[in-house]
Design a protein around this motif. Structure first.
Motif, PDB file in Angstrom:
ATOM      1  N   VAL A   1      13.207  25.532  -5.254  1.00  0.00           N
ATOM      2  CA  VAL A   1      14.380  26.251  -5.730  1.00  0.00           C
ATOM      3  C   VAL A   1      14.701  27.328  -4.689  1.00  0.00           C
ATOM      4  O   VAL A   1      13.794  27.879  -4.086  1.00  0.00           O
ATOM      5  CB  VAL A   1      14.040  26.845  -7.121  1.00  0.00           C
ATOM      6  CG1 VAL A   1      14.164  28.321  -7.149  1.00  0.00           C
ATOM      7  CG2 VAL A   1      14.856  26.202  -8.200  1.00  0.00           C
ATOM      8  N   GLU A   2      15.999  27.559  -4.450  1.00  0.00           N
ATOM      9  CA  GLU A   2      16.346  28.631  -3.519  1.00  0.00           C
ATOM     10  C   GLU A   2      16.801  29.858  -4.297  1.00  0.00           C
ATOM     11  O   GLU A   2      17.599  29.743  -5.230  1.00  0.00           O
ATOM     12  CB  GLU A   2      17.470  28.193  -2.562  1.00  0.00           C
ATOM     13  CG  GLU A   2      17.850  29.315  -1.594  1.00  0.00           C
ATOM     14  CD  GLU A   2      18.867  28.925  -0.523  1.00  0.00           C
ATOM     15  OE1 GLU A   2      19.446  27.821  -0.611  1.00  0.00           O
ATOM     16  OE2 GLU A   2      19.064  29.743   0.404  1.00  0.00           O
ATOM     17  N   ALA A   3      16.277  31.004  -3.885  1.00  0.00           N
ATOM     18  CA  ALA A   3      16.703  32.260  -4.519  1.00  0.00           C
ATOM     19  C   ALA A   3      17.875  32.829  -3.727  1.00  0.00           C
ATOM     20  O   ALA A   3      17.803  32.960  -2.504  1.00  0.00           O
ATOM     21  CB  ALA A   3      15.549  33.252  -4.530  1.00  0.00           C
TER      22      ALA A   3
ATOM     23  N   ILE B   1      13.133  31.897   0.031  1.00  0.00           N
ATOM     24  CA  ILE B   1      13.874  33.158   0.186  1.00  0.00           C
ATOM     25  C   ILE B   1      14.607  33.136   1.516  1.00  0.00           C
ATOM     26  O   ILE B   1      14.178  32.477   2.466  1.00  0.00           O
ATOM     27  CB  ILE B   1      12.974  34.417   0.146  1.00  0.00           C
ATOM     28  CG1 ILE B   1      11.816  34.315   1.152  1.00  0.00           C
ATOM     29  CG2 ILE B   1      12.461  34.690  -1.239  1.00  0.00           C
ATOM     30  CD1 ILE B   1      11.097  35.645   1.332  1.00  0.00           C
ATOM     31  N   ASN B   2      15.713  33.849   1.567  1.00  0.00           N
ATOM     32  CA  ASN B   2      16.486  33.959   2.803  1.00  0.00           C
ATOM     33  C   ASN B   2      16.124  35.263   3.498  1.00  0.00           C
ATOM     34  O   ASN B   2      16.120  36.323   2.879  1.00  0.00           O
ATOM     35  CB  ASN B   2      17.983  33.958   2.490  1.00  0.00           C
ATOM     36  CG  ASN B   2      18.439  32.613   1.967  1.00  0.00           C
ATOM     37  OD1 ASN B   2      18.627  31.669   2.733  1.00  0.00           O
ATOM     38  ND2 ASN B   2      18.576  32.508   0.653  1.00  0.00           N
ATOM     39  N   LEU B   3      15.809  35.162   4.770  1.00  0.00           N
ATOM     40  CA  LEU B   3      15.520  36.386   5.520  1.00  0.00           C
ATOM     41  C   LEU B   3      16.589  36.580   6.589  1.00  0.00           C
ATOM     42  O   LEU B   3      17.184  35.613   7.076  1.00  0.00           O
ATOM     43  CB  LEU B   3      14.141  36.307   6.178  1.00  0.00           C
ATOM     44  CG  LEU B   3      12.923  36.222   5.237  1.00  0.00           C
ATOM     45  CD1 LEU B   3      11.627  36.340   6.048  1.00  0.00           C
ATOM     46  CD2 LEU B   3      12.955  37.319   4.162  1.00  0.00           C
TER      47      LEU B   3
ATOM     48  N   ILE C   1      10.289  30.134   3.664  1.00  0.00           N
ATOM     49  CA  ILE C   1      11.104  31.137   4.338  1.00  0.00           C
ATOM     50  C   ILE C   1      12.320  30.446   4.956  1.00  0.00           C
ATOM     51  O   ILE C   1      12.160  29.535   5.762  1.00  0.00           O
ATOM     52  CB  ILE C   1      10.288  31.799   5.487  1.00  0.00           C
ATOM     53  CG1 ILE C   1       8.924  32.292   4.990  1.00  0.00           C
ATOM     54  CG2 ILE C   1      11.090  32.875   6.184  1.00  0.00           C
ATOM     55  CD1 ILE C   1       8.960  33.527   4.161  1.00  0.00           C
ATOM     56  N   GLU C   2      13.518  30.890   4.587  1.00  0.00           N
ATOM     57  CA  GLU C   2      14.724  30.311   5.194  1.00  0.00           C
ATOM     58  C   GLU C   2      15.300  31.282   6.214  1.00  0.00           C
ATOM     59  O   GLU C   2      15.520  32.459   5.907  1.00  0.00           O
ATOM     60  CB  GLU C   2      15.795  30.034   4.123  1.00  0.00           C
ATOM     61  CG  GLU C   2      15.414  28.896   3.221  1.00  0.00           C
ATOM     62  CD  GLU C   2      16.583  28.357   2.397  1.00  0.00           C
ATOM     63  OE1 GLU C   2      17.747  28.741   2.654  1.00  0.00           O
ATOM     64  OE2 GLU C   2      16.302  27.547   1.490  1.00  0.00           O
ATOM     65  N   ILE C   3      15.524  30.764   7.401  1.00  0.00           N
ATOM     66  CA  ILE C   3      16.085  31.603   8.450  1.00  0.00           C
ATOM     67  C   ILE C   3      17.229  30.845   9.109  1.00  0.00           C
ATOM     68  O   ILE C   3      17.106  29.650   9.380  1.00  0.00           O
ATOM     69  CB  ILE C   3      15.022  31.926   9.518  1.00  0.00           C
ATOM     70  CG1 ILE C   3      13.760  32.388   8.816  1.00  0.00           C
ATOM     71  CG2 ILE C   3      15.541  32.947  10.514  1.00  0.00           C
ATOM     72  CD1 ILE C   3      12.875  33.268   9.597  1.00  0.00           C
TER      73      ILE C   3
ATOM     74  N   MET D   1      14.847  25.874   8.569  1.00  0.00           N
ATOM     75  CA  MET D   1      15.972  26.335   9.372  1.00  0.00           C
ATOM     76  C   MET D   1      17.247  26.147   8.551  1.00  0.00           C
ATOM     77  O   MET D   1      17.642  25.031   8.236  1.00  0.00           O
ATOM     78  CB  MET D   1      16.107  25.558  10.665  1.00  0.00           C
ATOM     79  CG  MET D   1      17.186  26.175  11.528  1.00  0.00           C
ATOM     80  SD  MET D   1      17.905  25.028  12.648  1.00  0.00           S
ATOM     81  CE  MET D   1      16.996  25.421  14.079  1.00  0.00           C
ATOM     82  N   ASP D   2      17.860  27.294   8.195  1.00  0.00           N
ATOM     83  CA  ASP D   2      19.041  27.270   7.331  1.00  0.00           C
ATOM     84  C   ASP D   2      20.290  27.009   8.179  1.00  0.00           C
ATOM     85  O   ASP D   2      20.325  27.345   9.367  1.00  0.00           O
ATOM     86  CB  ASP D   2      19.157  28.648   6.651  1.00  0.00           C
ATOM     87  CG  ASP D   2      19.873  28.565   5.314  1.00  0.00           C
ATOM     88  OD1 ASP D   2      20.429  27.499   4.994  1.00  0.00           O
ATOM     89  OD2 ASP D   2      19.868  29.578   4.589  1.00  0.00           O
ATOM     90  N   ASP D   3      21.277  26.409   7.557  1.00  0.00           N
ATOM     91  CA  ASP D   3      22.599  26.230   8.172  1.00  0.00           C
ATOM     92  C   ASP D   3      22.528  25.554   9.536  1.00  0.00           C
ATOM     93  O   ASP D   3      23.220  25.953  10.471  1.00  0.00           O
ATOM     94  CB  ASP D   3      23.324  27.590   8.321  1.00  0.00           C
ATOM     95  CG  ASP D   3      23.489  28.267   6.982  1.00  0.00           C
ATOM     96  OD1 ASP D   3      23.339  27.584   5.953  1.00  0.00           O
ATOM     97  OD2 ASP D   3      23.750  29.482   6.967  1.00  0.00           O
TER      98      ASP D   3
ATOM     99  N   LEU E   1      14.744  21.093   7.932  1.00  0.00           N
ATOM    100  CA  LEU E   1      16.059  21.357   8.492  1.00  0.00           C
ATOM    101  C   LEU E   1      17.050  21.330   7.333  1.00  0.00           C
ATOM    102  O   LEU E   1      17.138  20.333   6.617  1.00  0.00           O
ATOM    103  CB  LEU E   1      16.381  20.193   9.428  1.00  0.00           C
ATOM    104  CG  LEU E   1      17.333  20.398  10.570  1.00  0.00           C
ATOM    105  CD1 LEU E   1      16.775  21.448  11.508  1.00  0.00           C
ATOM    106  CD2 LEU E   1      17.486  19.077  11.324  1.00  0.00           C
ATOM    107  N   LYS E   2      17.784  22.449   7.142  1.00  0.00           N
ATOM    108  CA  LYS E   2      18.799  22.457   6.077  1.00  0.00           C
ATOM    109  C   LYS E   2      20.156  22.204   6.710  1.00  0.00           C
ATOM    110  O   LYS E   2      20.591  22.973   7.574  1.00  0.00           O
ATOM    111  CB  LYS E   2      18.822  23.812   5.366  1.00  0.00           C
ATOM    112  CG  LYS E   2      17.727  23.958   4.350  1.00  0.00           C
ATOM    113  CD  LYS E   2      17.926  25.201   3.476  1.00  0.00           C
ATOM    114  CE  LYS E   2      18.670  24.887   2.217  1.00  0.00           C
ATOM    115  NZ  LYS E   2      18.468  25.943   1.169  1.00  0.00           N
ATOM    116  N   ILE E   3      20.775  21.141   6.294  1.00  0.00           N
ATOM    117  CA  ILE E   3      22.079  20.790   6.861  1.00  0.00           C
ATOM    118  C   ILE E   3      23.121  21.097   5.802  1.00  0.00           C
ATOM    119  O   ILE E   3      23.035  20.593   4.683  1.00  0.00           O
ATOM    120  CB  ILE E   3      22.136  19.287   7.192  1.00  0.00           C
ATOM    121  CG1 ILE E   3      20.897  18.872   7.982  1.00  0.00           C
ATOM    122  CG2 ILE E   3      23.413  18.950   7.928  1.00  0.00           C
ATOM    123  CD1 ILE E   3      20.551  17.409   7.833  1.00  0.00           C
TER     124      ILE E   3
HETATM  125 MG    MG Z   1      19.491  29.637   2.480  1.00  0.00          MG
END
Ligand code: MG
Ligand code: C2E
Ligand code: MG
Length: 549
Positions: free
Chosen positions: A40-42, A99-101, A131-133, A161-163, A182-184
């Motif tokens: 789950v993403e916060a 979590i997004n940092l 950890i999402e960056i 790796m976000d975005d 890898l988040k696309i």
């Molecule tokens: Mg994110």
């Protein structure tokens, strides 16, 4: 869009943290193959009594500018810990949280220490946090961030790796850092037309080639979901499944909707399964690009090889999780209306044919190798490939492929042929045709012992030598070579005034033991005129013992 004064954000931020106006919303991430929640993403939300619900786009930049962002990010982590412990106390399955940092977090505090301290305080393990960056974080100061990420990895955190694809230097970032996921973002692709599809397929293919898992976010439609599933994207997140929701609602949602959560113990199992490349022309044996003669790469071939993922959780508990069109077509050619019919047949049938497949499956589970065996059904010869790609102590995932031959046979008029062929296959474990005069293996007719097909792709004498080394019991290797010696075959038969030679040897069985087999080399009088083929001999192997091994 709502205009918010920077000063409003700065002035009210601490108060909003203290009174709970800011909190984490949760958006589930779905495992594509099972549609279970795997994490789950916060996402931060600010519910202001006057201004209403503020989206992160309105306050993240300001908090970064005023160097307050680390406070938000650590606060969101505390929210997660509270939710985690609430889920734990309710006995709900504990999936990981993302979590997004922000890059500025690292300038302000020792993030690893700050995060670890919070986790310790709430007794939450580091493997529960991803950890999402965003890639822009990493564009400068590579060595510095590489060290930071290594220390996060060492402490047990996964890094996403976000975005991916939104920045200018995605490929460099991929090259320089080791990510887990890898988040696309689907929203970076303005439409889901054929160009976008090719780009997505290539990115997923590339990620698999370098061993990174794939997650598509912003998935809004069934069409997107189906496409992503077909190219083997492992995880999905977006409004199609669920919008971000507040913590209480989320826990409620988990309890109410029966949306199943993946067993955390199975995390590695699904990660292993996710590595299979649906788009590869040869998904069971390799994970890489294949360059075709015409310069095309394997991953953009329209007609990928037949592939199915079949999960086996007990002798008669087999489930089909995925199949591509080529696999479905292959099964139709051998007489199944649809793949589900085959699965039902495996689960129900006691027919003589299936135990054979069972043995193949067991062999691939034991060895982890690709097992390739020839079978015959409804007038069609086919080769069935299996490879065990992941397992837990409760279940195994098999990747399967099928290749059919002579599938244009008219099955209705070939029933007798079918019976004859079954009788032959039932009698012999293996049949090979050979041409000693030209030192060639003419054809491997079929094999139900799982012997490597490589033996057919080499000169006859080399094939026999390799076969002796690999498959014949040590003490009988020399005798086997003398018995099969190609140049003297004809002469030895003539001397004995016999059409065939036969002798018993102990050969390796799929379970690794050695059992006696009658090996017979028969001279054929087929009168086939194949270009350059000399006199043909047929080598057959027949089990001597009762159990067919
Ligand atoms: Mg994110
Ligand atoms: P992100 O990390 O890429 O988060 C995904 C964003 O996409 C979220 O926007 C989410 O609500 C939205 N989204 C999810 N599914 C869909 C969909 O199907 N369609 C559409 N149109 N949108 C979808 P949100 O919550 O507004 O967050 C925006 C960005 O703000 C996030 O992008 C993240 O970079 C940042 N952010 C959010 N929370 C935090 C936080 O606690 N700390 C930091 N540093 N950044 C945060
Ligand atoms: Mg994103």
């Amino acid at each position: 869009m709502l205009q918010i004064d920077e000063q409003f954000i700065v002035d009210n931020f601490d108060k909003a943290l203290a009174n709970g106006s800011i909190k984490a919303y949760y958006q589930p991430v779905i495992r594509t193959l099972t549609e279970k929640i795997c994490s789950v993403e916060a996402l931060a939300r600010w519910q202001d009594p006057v201004m209403g619900l503020l989206s992160p786009f309105l306050f993240i930049n300001v908090l970064e500018k005023y160097r307050l962002i680390h406070k938000l990010d650590l606060y969101i982590l505390e929210n997660i810990c509270v939710t985690y412990n609430e889920m734990k106390s309710k006995g709900l399955p504990l999936h990981p949280f993302s979590i997004n940092l922000s890059r500025l977090d690292f300038d302000e505090v020792d993030m690893l220490k700050a995060i670890s301290d919070i986790l310790k305080k709430y007794d939450v393990p580091s493997k529960a946090i991803h950890i999402e960056i965003t890639e822009s974080v990493m564009l400068d100061n590579t060595a510095y961030f590489r060290r930071i990420f290594d220390s996060f990895h060492d402490a047990g955190f996964a890094i996403f790796m976000d975005d991916f694809g939104s920045g200018y230097s995605s490929l460099n970032v991929l090259k320089d850092y080791s990510f887990d996921v890898l988040k696309i973002d689907m929203r970076f692709l303005s439409d889901i037309g054929s160009r976008s599809k090719k780009i997505l397929a290539s990115v997923v293919n590339m990620a698999k080639a370098i061993g990174i898992h794939t997650l598509a976010e912003g998935v809004e439609t069934k069409e997107q979901m189906t496409f992503l599933r077909n190219i083997g994207c492992e995880m999905l997140q977006g409004y199609y499944y669920a919008k971000p929701m507040d913590g209480e609602l989320y826990v409620q949602y988990l309890s109410d909707t029966g949306f199943q959560v993946e067993d955390p113990e199975e995390h590695h199992y699904w990660n292993d399964v996710g590595q299979i490349n649906f788009l590869s022309p040869d998904p069971l044996t390799e994970n890489d690009f294949v360059e075709a003669e015409n310069g095309d790469y394997g991953f953009i071939r329209e007609n990928a090889a037949a592939l199915a993922l079949i999960e086996q959780s007990g002798p008669q508990h087999v489930e089909l999780l995925y199949e591509n069109q080529a696999f479905a077509t292959g099964l139709q050619k051998i007489g199944f209306r649809c793949s589900q019919d085959m699965i039902t047949a495996i689960n129900e049938t006691e027919a003589a044919y299936y135990p054979n497949m069972d043995e193949q499956v067991n062999f691939s589970i034991k060895t982890g190798k690709v097992i390739k065996e020839d079978h015959f059904l409804n007038g069609v010869y086919f080769t069935y490939f299996t490879k065990c790609i992941a397992q837990t102590d409760k279940k195994v995932m098999l990747a399967a492929s099928i290749q059919t031959y002579g599938s244009n046979v008219d099955t209705s008029s070939n029933e007798m042929f079918d019976v004859y062929s079954r009788a032959i296959i039932d009698t012999y474990d293996h049949i090979t045709l050979m041409d000693p005069e030209h030192n060639r293996v003419t054809a491997r007719v079929y094999s139900k012992q799982g012997y490597s097909p490589d033996y057919s792709n080499m000169p006859l004498d080399v094939a026999l030598r390799n076969f002796a080394n690999e498959e014949v019991i040590e003490t009988e290797k020399a005798a086997f070579l003398a018995f099969t010696d190609p140049p003297t075959l004809r002469h030895r038969m003539a001397e004995g005034k016999c059409r065939f030679l036969h002798q018993t040897f102990n050969l390796k069985c799929p379970d690794g033991s050695f059992r006696p087999k009658d090996i017979r080399i028969t001279k054929l009088y087929l009168g086939i005129d194949i270009n350059g083929v000399g006199e043909m001999f047929m080598l057959t192997m027949q089990s001597i013992t009762e159990d067919g091994n």
